[in-house]
Write a protein that holds these residues in place. Structure first.
Motif, PDB file in Angstrom:
ATOM      1  N   ILE A   1       2.256   1.918  -3.394  1.00 36.00           N
ATOM      2  CA  ILE A   1       1.235   2.439  -4.314  1.00 36.00           C
ATOM      3  C   ILE A   1       1.023   3.932  -4.078  1.00 36.00           C
ATOM      4  O   ILE A   1       0.775   4.697  -5.013  1.00 36.00           O
TER       5      ILE A   1
ATOM      6  N   GLY B   1       0.814  -1.208   0.000  1.00 36.69           N
ATOM      7  CA  GLY B   1       0.000   0.000   0.000  1.00 36.69           C
ATOM      8  C   GLY B   1       0.847   1.258   0.000  1.00 36.69           C
ATOM      9  O   GLY B   1       0.553   2.223  -0.717  1.00 36.69           O
TER      10      GLY B   1
ATOM     11  N   THR C   1      -6.211   2.799  -2.840  1.00 34.72           N
ATOM     12  CA  THR C   1      -5.128   1.998  -2.252  1.00 34.72           C
ATOM     13  C   THR C   1      -5.651   1.120  -1.124  1.00 34.72           C
ATOM     14  O   THR C   1      -5.306  -0.058  -1.026  1.00 34.72           O
TER      15      THR C   1
END
Length: 272
Positions: free
Chosen positions: A209, A206, A234
């Protein structure tokens, strides 16, 4: 590209990462068509000279002519170095070889939590690495560090949100491990640490991202709608990935709901 012939890498077919890079060696021409083979397909003859305890931890490169085996980072150096001799010379220098060996062990012992796959239980031979506490804690620590710094930066991009600091983000990242572990209190330590490793991989994923928006914000003024929308997307991806890993680990499905609950509690505490 020079081809290293009569050599076979024994890879973990339940590890997507292992399957990917060994396939790459064959397709690129570094190894011939018989240059990779699943560990679980070892013949009775091969089992006589392959170290069955070492091979799951360190990928084995079998010399089919001489019936000898190279393990771990040395296997990869031998394959890549045959096509790129300069790389082999550099990689075999003692300080560099030491670092590469440690990096290889870091990934190998944690490969089942970095990119988990569904194990085929019918296979008699399982290419599962030994559980290594040192490398598992190192991985969790690495993921915690990266997650903490990226979330610190991203939190400060959100307007009307309490100012973030490293201590808060570290406490939140570490707190989820403690919180989730409370719901696994009856299981053994290895299961908890396997889950913790997967949990931190989801957090690390995460964070990575989020990083493009964090980098972009250093160059241009990113609208709040994009910042918030990217963050929401996300979280959704992380939710799906966490759910997928819970199934692979065969752990209670309620862990996904407690994972969400922790984030709701954390948000409430931050806002108040």
């Amino acid at each position: 590209m020079k081809t290293l012939e009569n050599q076979t890498l024994l890879y973990d077919e339940d590890c997507p990462l292992c399957s990917l890079y060994t396939t790459g060696f064959v397709k690129s021409g570094m190894l011939d068509e018989n240059g990779r083979k699943s560990y679980c397909e070892l013949s009775a003859e091969e089992q006589n000279f392959v170290d069955l305890k070492r091979a799951p931890n360190e990928i084995a490169l079998v010399d089919n002519k001489n019936k000898t085996v190279t393990y771990g980072i040395d296997s990869l150096i031998k394959v890549i170095g045959f096509s790129f001799p300069l790389i082999e010379k550099i990689a075999t220098l003692k300080p560099i070889h030491f670092i590469l060996k440690k990096m290889y062990s870091f990934v190998s012992y944690n490969r089942k939590v970095i990119i988990p796959g569904n194990a085929k239980e019918e296979n008699k031979l399982q290419c599962t690495p030994d559980f290594n506490y040192k490398y598992r804690f190192l991985f969790i620590g690495f993921a915690l560090t990266v997650t903490t710094f990226i979330l610190f930066g991203y939190s400060n991009l959100i307007l009307n949100f309490p100012k973030s600091n490293i201590t808060r983000e570290l406490a939140l990242a570490f707190g989820q491990i403690v919180f989730q572990s409370l719901f696994l209190i009856k299981v053994d330590k290895q299961t908890i640490l396997n889950y913790a490793g997967n949990l931190m991989t989801v957090s690390l994923m995460g964070s990575l991202i989020l990083s493009p928006i964090l980098i972009l914000s250093q160059l241009v003024n990113v609208p709040q709608t994009i910042i918030l929308g990217w963050f929401t997307a996300t979280v959704c991806i992380m939710f799906l990935e966490h759910t997928r890993r819970i199934k692979i680990l065969k752990l209670p499905f309620y862990l996904t709901f407690t994972w969400i609950l922790y984030r709701i509690i954390a948000l409430f505490l931050i806002l108040n």
